[in-house]
Each structure stands twice: as structure tokens, then as C-alpha cells.
Design a protein around this motif. Structure first.
Motif, short mmCIF file in Angstrom:
data_model
loop_
_atom_site.label_atom_id
_atom_site.label_comp_id
_atom_site.label_asym_id
_atom_site.label_seq_id
_atom_site.Cartn_x
_atom_site.Cartn_y
_atom_site.Cartn_z
N GLN A 159 0.85 -1.18 0.00
CA GLN A 159 0.00 0.00 0.00
C GLN A 159 0.89 1.24 0.00
O GLN A 159 1.79 1.37 0.84
N LEU A 160 0.66 2.11 -0.95
CA LEU A 160 1.48 3.30 -1.13
C LEU A 160 0.89 4.48 -0.38
O LEU A 160 -0.29 4.52 -0.04
N ASP A 161 1.75 5.48 -0.15
CA ASP A 161 1.29 6.78 0.34
C ASP A 161 0.96 7.70 -0.83
O ASP A 161 0.03 8.50 -0.76
N VAL A 162 1.76 7.56 -1.89
CA VAL A 162 1.57 8.35 -3.11
C VAL A 162 1.67 7.43 -4.31
O VAL A 162 2.61 6.63 -4.41
N LEU A 163 0.71 7.52 -5.20
CA LEU A 163 0.77 6.81 -6.48
C LEU A 163 0.75 7.83 -7.60
O LEU A 163 -0.11 8.73 -7.60
N CYS A 164 1.68 7.71 -8.52
CA CYS A 164 1.73 8.58 -9.69
C CYS A 164 1.61 7.75 -10.96
O CYS A 164 2.33 6.77 -11.13
N VAL A 165 0.71 8.15 -11.83
CA VAL A 165 0.57 7.53 -13.14
C VAL A 165 1.11 8.50 -14.19
O VAL A 165 0.50 9.53 -14.44
N PRO A 166 2.27 8.21 -14.77
CA PRO A 166 2.83 9.08 -15.81
C PRO A 166 2.07 8.88 -17.13
O PRO A 166 1.21 8.00 -17.25
N GLY A 167 2.46 9.66 -18.12
CA GLY A 167 1.83 9.54 -19.43
C GLY A 167 2.77 8.92 -20.46
O GLY A 167 3.83 8.40 -20.13
N GLY A 168 2.36 9.01 -21.70
CA GLY A 168 3.14 8.44 -22.79
C GLY A 168 2.21 7.83 -23.83
O GLY A 168 0.99 7.78 -23.64
N PHE A 169 2.80 7.34 -24.90
CA PHE A 169 1.99 6.78 -25.98
C PHE A 169 1.32 5.47 -25.59
O PHE A 169 0.45 4.98 -26.29
N GLY A 170 1.71 4.90 -24.46
CA GLY A 170 1.10 3.66 -24.01
C GLY A 170 -0.12 3.84 -23.13
O GLY A 170 -0.73 2.85 -22.69
#
Length: 222
Positions: free
Chosen positions: A63-74
Motif C-alpha cells: 500500500q502506497l502513500d503516493v501513487l503517480c501515473v505518468p503519461g506516454g503513448f502507451g
């Protein structure tokens, strides 16, 4: 000291700076433990031609404190990937901050986590936010409760510093900024569609969308 678990989803076709920019800054937070997450631990091919390596899997990630979803062509593929969307939904309720950079915001929207929330993304995809239930907001960094989103690519650095300020305070964020010598003085003032010519804006938007389309087509032939 309690560790601060910060996770970055990495995936085929990621724009590496979307993740590496904020990760480089957030890793300087005392007690920070950075996770790079994917379905397996195999090498990930980025849209810049070099590779990244996950250090944990969706199933094994704590379990995370912070989750980041980056971008990109995928990201288009991620928006239809129920395994990934389920992971984000499972993490979300206990996160201190749910975040995204660039088109990663659209993935949060596909997971149903942007409804009624102010959010931003890369300018070329900004018109996609409202269909995902978000309140489109044009800014480098947008906060709404525990949701924080960054604009395109380099906005991830501003996003990272803004997130550090929320996590440990402005003074700590300023020290990280100084240590990283983040004092941007771009050689050209054309990094926003509001500043560039209409011809350049149209050219770049068409080019980006075409590259994203070709990447999606490459996935179907694998």
C-alpha cells in the motif's frame, strides 16, 4: 523514521521524463522509498528509445502513500487494461495523494477517479478530460483534495516540487529545488500552445496523435 512509499506506474510506451522528473525530486524527501511498478519485472521499453526496469509488480506492491501515473503513448492501452485500473482503484482509498502527470491523468479518468475533480493533462489531450468526468483546468499543476495532476512532460518537475511542499512543507521543497539547481531559463518562449504559433501547435498536435496511433497499432501486431 516512517518511510514514505511513493509509487510510479511504468509501462510500455511511457514517456520517461513524466516519471523520472518528479521521481528524481521526490526521492530527496527524507524517508522516501520509491517503487517502479508494472505487471512483471521485465524491462520496459519507453517512447524515448531507452528502457526502464520495474522494482515491484502490481501484485506485490505494498500500500502506497503516493501513487503517480505518468503519461506516454502507451496510456491508451492502459485505459482499457482492467488489471491496471483495478490496481489503481485498490490503492486509491488509502493513498495520501493520488497523482498523475501528462496523459496519465486520462488513466485515472478511465479508472473512474476524476469524476467532479479538477484536473489537467498534456495540452494536446486536454479536450479528453471532460468525457472522463473531470473538470478540465489549464495549469502546470492542479490540486483538488488529495488529487494532484501535472501538465505535459516537463510539468512533472513543477508537480514534483508542489507535491513535496504538500508532503513535508514549502521549506523542504525549496531546499530540494536548490539542491537540484532547478532554475529554468528556457532558450525559447514557445513551450505552451498559448505562446507558440497556431501552425506549430497544429503540427505538434497532429504529430503527437499520429505517434500515439502508430504505437497502438504496434501493440496489436505483437
Amino acid at each position: 523514521m516512517h518511510s514514505l512509499k511513493i509509487g510510479f506506474l511504468i509501462f510500455p510506451g511511457i514517456t520517461p521524463l513524466d516519471a523520472l522528473g518528479p521521481a528524481q525530486f521526490l526521492a530527496r524527501v527524507p524517508g522516501a522509498e520509491v517503487f517502479t511498478i508494472w505487471k512483471n519485472l521485465e524491462v520496459i521499453s519507453t517512447d524515448a528509445g531507452f528502457n526502464l526496469v520495474p522494482n515491484t509488480t502490481l501484485n506485490e506492491c505494498p500500500q502506497l502513500d503516493v501513487l503517480c501515473v505518468p503519461g506516454g503513448f502507451g496510456t491508451e492501452a492502459l485505459m482499457q487494461d482492467e488489471e491496471v485500473l483495478s490496481f489503481i482503484r485498490q490503492q486509491a482509498p488509502k493513498l495520501t495523494y493520488l497523482t498523475a502527470v501528462c496523459t496519465g491523468s486520462l488513466v485515472l479518468g478511465a479508472a473512474g477517479l476524476l469524476k467532479g475533480k479538477k484536473a489537467t493533462t498534456h495540452w494536446a489531450w486536454h479536450d479528453k478530460l471532460s468525457a472522463l468526468g473531470a473538470v478540465p483546468t489549464k495549469a502546470r499543476v492542479v490540486s483538488d483534495g488529495n488529487l494532484m495532476t501535472g501538465g505535459g512532460v516537463t510539468a512533472g518537475i513543477d508537480f514534483g516540487l508542489s507535491l513535496i511542499a504538500k508532503l513535508v512543507g514549502d521549506d523542504a521543497a525549496k531546499l530540494v529545488q536548490l539542491g537540484m539547481e532547478y532554475d529554468p531559463q528556457p532558450p525559447f518562449d514557445s513551450g505552451s500552445p498559448d505562446k507558440a504559433s497556431s501552425e506549430d501547435v497544429a503540427f505538434i498536435k497532429k504529430s503527437l496523435i499520429e505517434r500515439a496511433r502508430k504505437f497502438e497499432q504496434s501493440l496489436t501486431h505483437e
